[in-house]
Design a protein around this motif. Structure first.
Motif, PDB file in Angstrom:
ATOM      1  N   GLN A  95       1.031  -0.975   0.282  1.00  0.00           N
ATOM      2  CA  GLN A  95      -0.377  -0.458   0.196  1.00  0.00           C
ATOM      3  C   GLN A  95       1.055   1.248   0.266  1.00  0.00           C
ATOM      4  O   GLN A  95       0.525   2.576  -0.833  1.00  0.00           O
ATOM      5  CB  GLN A  95      -1.056  -0.097   0.980  1.00  0.00           C
ATOM      6  N   THR A  99       2.467   1.685  -4.386  1.00  0.00           N
ATOM      7  CA  THR A  99       0.898   2.405  -4.769  1.00  0.00           C
ATOM      8  C   THR A  99       1.397   3.171  -4.859  1.00  0.00           C
ATOM      9  O   THR A  99       0.400   3.753  -6.164  1.00  0.00           O
ATOM     10  CB  THR A  99      -0.221   1.790  -4.067  1.00  0.00           C
ATOM     11  N   SER A 134      -7.548   4.247  -2.258  1.00  0.00           N
ATOM     12  CA  SER A 134      -7.361   3.197  -2.386  1.00  0.00           C
ATOM     13  C   SER A 134      -6.680   2.455  -0.980  1.00  0.00           C
ATOM     14  O   SER A 134      -6.786   1.235  -1.088  1.00  0.00           O
ATOM     15  CB  SER A 134      -6.017   3.071  -3.216  1.00  0.00           C
ATOM     16  N   TRP A 138      -7.825  -1.600  -0.919  1.00  0.00           N
ATOM     17  CA  TRP A 138      -6.844  -1.930  -0.948  1.00  0.00           C
ATOM     18  C   TRP A 138      -6.658  -2.775   0.061  1.00  0.00           C
ATOM     19  O   TRP A 138      -5.607  -4.119   0.340  1.00  0.00           O
ATOM     20  CB  TRP A 138      -5.854  -1.530  -2.110  1.00  0.00           C
ATOM     21  N   TRP A 165     -12.287  -1.772  -8.615  1.00  0.00           N
ATOM     22  CA  TRP A 165     -11.031  -0.669  -8.591  1.00  0.00           C
ATOM     23  C   TRP A 165     -10.609   0.006  -9.405  1.00  0.00           C
ATOM     24  O   TRP A 165     -11.201   1.598  -9.247  1.00  0.00           O
ATOM     25  CB  TRP A 165      -9.568  -0.514  -7.546  1.00  0.00           C
TER      26      TRP A 165
END
Length: 183
Positions: A95, A99, A134, A138, A165
């Motif tokens: 993450q 990301t 996100s 996520w 997503w």
């Protein structure tokens, strides 16, 4: 029999198989967004943006799939197992290390493909709200990924989540986050 063939293809040609699946899911998500925004919510006679579909397909099948394939291969090799600390490390790295640059590359890639004058503007305006969203999406999805999904199926699982997503990111892409300039 079909599942065995699919497993064989993914084992023998992992990059190609993941690229096809991830690119298809990315394109499918953009297609579903266009169907909603153009055919259901707006004017049913409005045409699909084929160039937009192509951009999503290209990003999903090249950059998205290949970065994720290599990333999960590295991550699974570096952090083996399903111990809680291992899962937390994988989720945090995924993450907070992968990301942000992946979201930035998405906006930059799309802006370049759209031939925008300022290819960084959309990224500057949308990176933070997209990243925060996100995290909500996520982190739980990756918890499931690292706990229950076998390594060979990680990109496909993430691709399936990406279908959802990408619908979210398509929504962000359509929003106007530009800052008004004061004269």
């Amino acid at each position: 029999m079909a599942i065995a063939k699919i497993k064989h293809i993914f084992k023998k040609y992992p990059i190609l198989a993941n690229s096809v699946v991830y690119g298809t899911l990315y394109t499918g998500a953009e297609f579903s967004q266009q169907t909603y925004t153009k055919k259901i919510a707006a004017n049913p006679s409005e045409d699909y943006d084929v160039k937009g579909l192509a951009r999503f397909s290209l990003f999903g099948s090249t950059i998205g799939a290949n970065v994720l394939y290599q990333w999960y291969r590295w991550l699974d090799g570096k952090y083996v197992g399903t111990a809680t600390l291992t899962i937390v490390k994988k989720m945090a790295l995924d993450q907070f290390v992968l990301t942000p640059p992946l979201i930035a590359s998405f906006y930059l890639f799309m802006s370049i493909m759209e031939q925008k004058q300022d290819v960084f503007e959309e990224c500057r305006n949308k990176l933070l709200p997209t990243f925060m969203t996100s995290c909500v999406f996520w982190l739980p999805a990756q918890g499931i990924n690292f706990l229950f999904i076998p390594p060979a199926a990680r990109v496909v699982y993430v691709g399936s989540c990406a279908f959802i997503w990408v619908n979210v990111i398509c929504w962000f892409k359509r929003q106007d986050y530009s800052k008004t300039k004061e004269d």
